[in-house]
Design an enzyme around this catalytic site. Structure first.
Site, PDB file in Angstrom:
ATOM      1  CG  HIS A  74       0.768   1.032  -6.698  1.00  0.00           C
ATOM      2  ND1 HIS A  74       0.449   0.150  -5.696  1.00  0.00           N
ATOM      3  CD2 HIS A  74       1.465   2.046  -6.101  1.00  0.00           C
ATOM      4  CE1 HIS A  74       0.941   0.601  -4.544  1.00  0.00           C
ATOM      5  NE2 HIS A  74       1.555   1.748  -4.760  1.00  0.00           N
ATOM      6  CG  ASP A  98       2.478   7.046  -2.055  1.00  0.00           C
ATOM      7  OD1 ASP A  98       2.608   5.808  -1.998  1.00  0.00           O
ATOM      8  OD2 ASP A  98       2.649   7.689  -3.109  1.00  0.00           O
ATOM      9  CG  ASP A  99       6.483   6.304  -0.335  1.00  0.00           C
ATOM     10  OD1 ASP A  99       6.721   5.174   0.106  1.00  0.00           O
ATOM     11  OD2 ASP A  99       6.085   6.527  -1.499  1.00  0.00           O
ATOM     12  CD  GLU A 141       2.248   7.282  -8.227  1.00  0.00           C
ATOM     13  OE1 GLU A 141       2.764   8.017  -7.372  1.00  0.00           O
ATOM     14  OE2 GLU A 141       2.510   6.062  -8.324  1.00  0.00           O
ATOM     15  CG  HIS A 146       4.849   2.077  -0.721  1.00  0.00           C
ATOM     16  ND1 HIS A 146       4.805   0.993  -1.564  1.00  0.00           N
ATOM     17  CD2 HIS A 146       4.076   3.039  -1.288  1.00  0.00           C
ATOM     18  CE1 HIS A 146       4.037   1.287  -2.612  1.00  0.00           C
ATOM     19  NE2 HIS A 146       3.580   2.525  -2.461  1.00  0.00           N
ATOM     20  CG  HIS A 162      -1.559   3.740  -1.289  1.00  0.00           C
ATOM     21  ND1 HIS A 162      -1.877   3.123  -2.486  1.00  0.00           N
ATOM     22  CD2 HIS A 162      -0.341   4.286  -1.476  1.00  0.00           C
ATOM     23  CE1 HIS A 162      -0.894   3.301  -3.350  1.00  0.00           C
ATOM     24  NE2 HIS A 162       0.057   4.012  -2.748  1.00  0.00           N
TER      25      HIS A 162
END
Length: 330
Positions: free
Chosen positions: A186, A267-268, A189, A10, A8
């Site tokens: 997703h 994630d990022d 969250e 991006h 996961h």
């Protein structure tokens, strides 16, 4: 070092500030509003999204995206990762003036270069953006289903969980599933447990991106465990974005104890000052996972990866060999 795997992330959100600054010089763009002192700076979710989009807009050619994927995966390998899947967004590519096919080809070049240097395997999960509406998500699914690239192995949906009813997006997931792509979405969250339940009911995904708010509904946690749905958990992101006030409040230990299949992800990463190594360190320090448990998390990720069985077997053998070597050393 425990071997790691990530499901996961991006890809635009993985762009290092130094790489973005280099891209900014290339295109004559001032990025001082959101990058200074070698780091991203934003103060809330809206400013994070603005920084994300501004950075993403500086990747405009196949070579730009090749450099992005190569840099990210090479860094990931240096932290002990043997496998990575990252989310791509054809919508971002088109906004930058690049076709989804060229965008994908560029990223695939970067995956190949990183593999040649480090041995890391990489795959691509195409995502639709939920708040762009059902037609946009369906368009992304059609691209994923028909592009024919061997490294495109999954389809998912990101974006605002509160936008649209899940039934509006069912066709997109049907298109992807019929093409043999792995399915993730997703949920759970910023949306609560109901968003996770709706995703399971309408999309039947193999994996849920985040999914941690499921803890609010014990029956749902039991369902996730019983059905073997894998959660792509991103602890640092959850805390930095305020989903939970701190690691002491994060539900990873509760979900783990309930028998849910969990993975660790960044994630990022540069936006949240994290990386796959930090995520595993957080799980050790705050959630009490020892090296055996962390290796089991990696095994779960490899078992849940959207990859061909020959590659999966090879990755699992690498993990088993590393585990055996560590046991001998101890």
């Amino acid at each position: 070092m425990v071997l790691k795997a990530e499901l996961h992330c991006h890809i635009e959100g993985a762009a290092l500030p130094t790489l973005v600054e280099s891209q900014a010089k290339k295109y004559g763009v001032d990025v001082s509003a959101f990058i200074h002192d070698g780091a991203y700076h934003w103060h809330d979710f809206s400013s994070f999204l603005a920084a994300y989009d501004a950075a993403a807009n500086l990747f405009r050619s196949e070579e730009d995206y090749a450099a992005l994927a190569e840099t990210y995966l090479t860094g990931l390998a240096s932290e002990g990762a043997v496998y990575s899947e990252f989310f791509t967004s054809p919508d971002h590519a088109e906004r930058a003036g690049l076709s989804p096919q060229a965008y994908t080809e560029g990223l695939a070049q970067g995956i190949a270069r990183a593999k040649a240097k480090t041995g890391i395997e990489g795959r691509i999960v195409v995502t639709g953006v939920r708040h762009f509406g059902p037609a946009a998500v369906e368009k992304a699914a059609r691209f994923a289903a028909t592009c024919g690239h061997p490294l495109v192995t999954g389809f998912g949906m990101a974006g605002d969980e509160r936008s649209g009813h899940p039934r509006d997006f069912v066709r997109a997931f049907d298109i992807a599933r019929e093409a043999g792509l792995g399915i993730t979405v997703h949920a759970g969250e910023f949306g609560g447990a109901d968003s996770v339940e709706a995703a399971l009911d309408h999309f039947s995904p193999a994996r849920i991106g985040h999914g941690v708010r499921a803890v609010e509904k014990p029956d749902l946690v039991r369902r996730i465990a019983e059905e073997g749905v894998v959660l792509e958990v991103c602890p640092v992101s959850n805390v930095v974005l305020g989903v939970f006030p701190g690691f002491a409040h994060h539900p990873f230990p509760q979900l783990y104890a309930a028998g849910c299949r969990l993975t660790l992800n960044s994630d990022d990463p540069p936006h949240f000052h994290t990386g796959i190594g930090r995520e595993y360190a957080v799980a050790s320090e705050h959630f009490g996972l020892d090296e055996t448990a962390l290796t089991a998390v990696t095994r779960t990720a490899l078992e849940a990866a959207f990859v061909d069985e020959e590659t999966r077997r090879a990755l699992l053998l690498r993990l088993a060999a590393a585990e055996a070597a560590r046991a001998v050393a101890e």
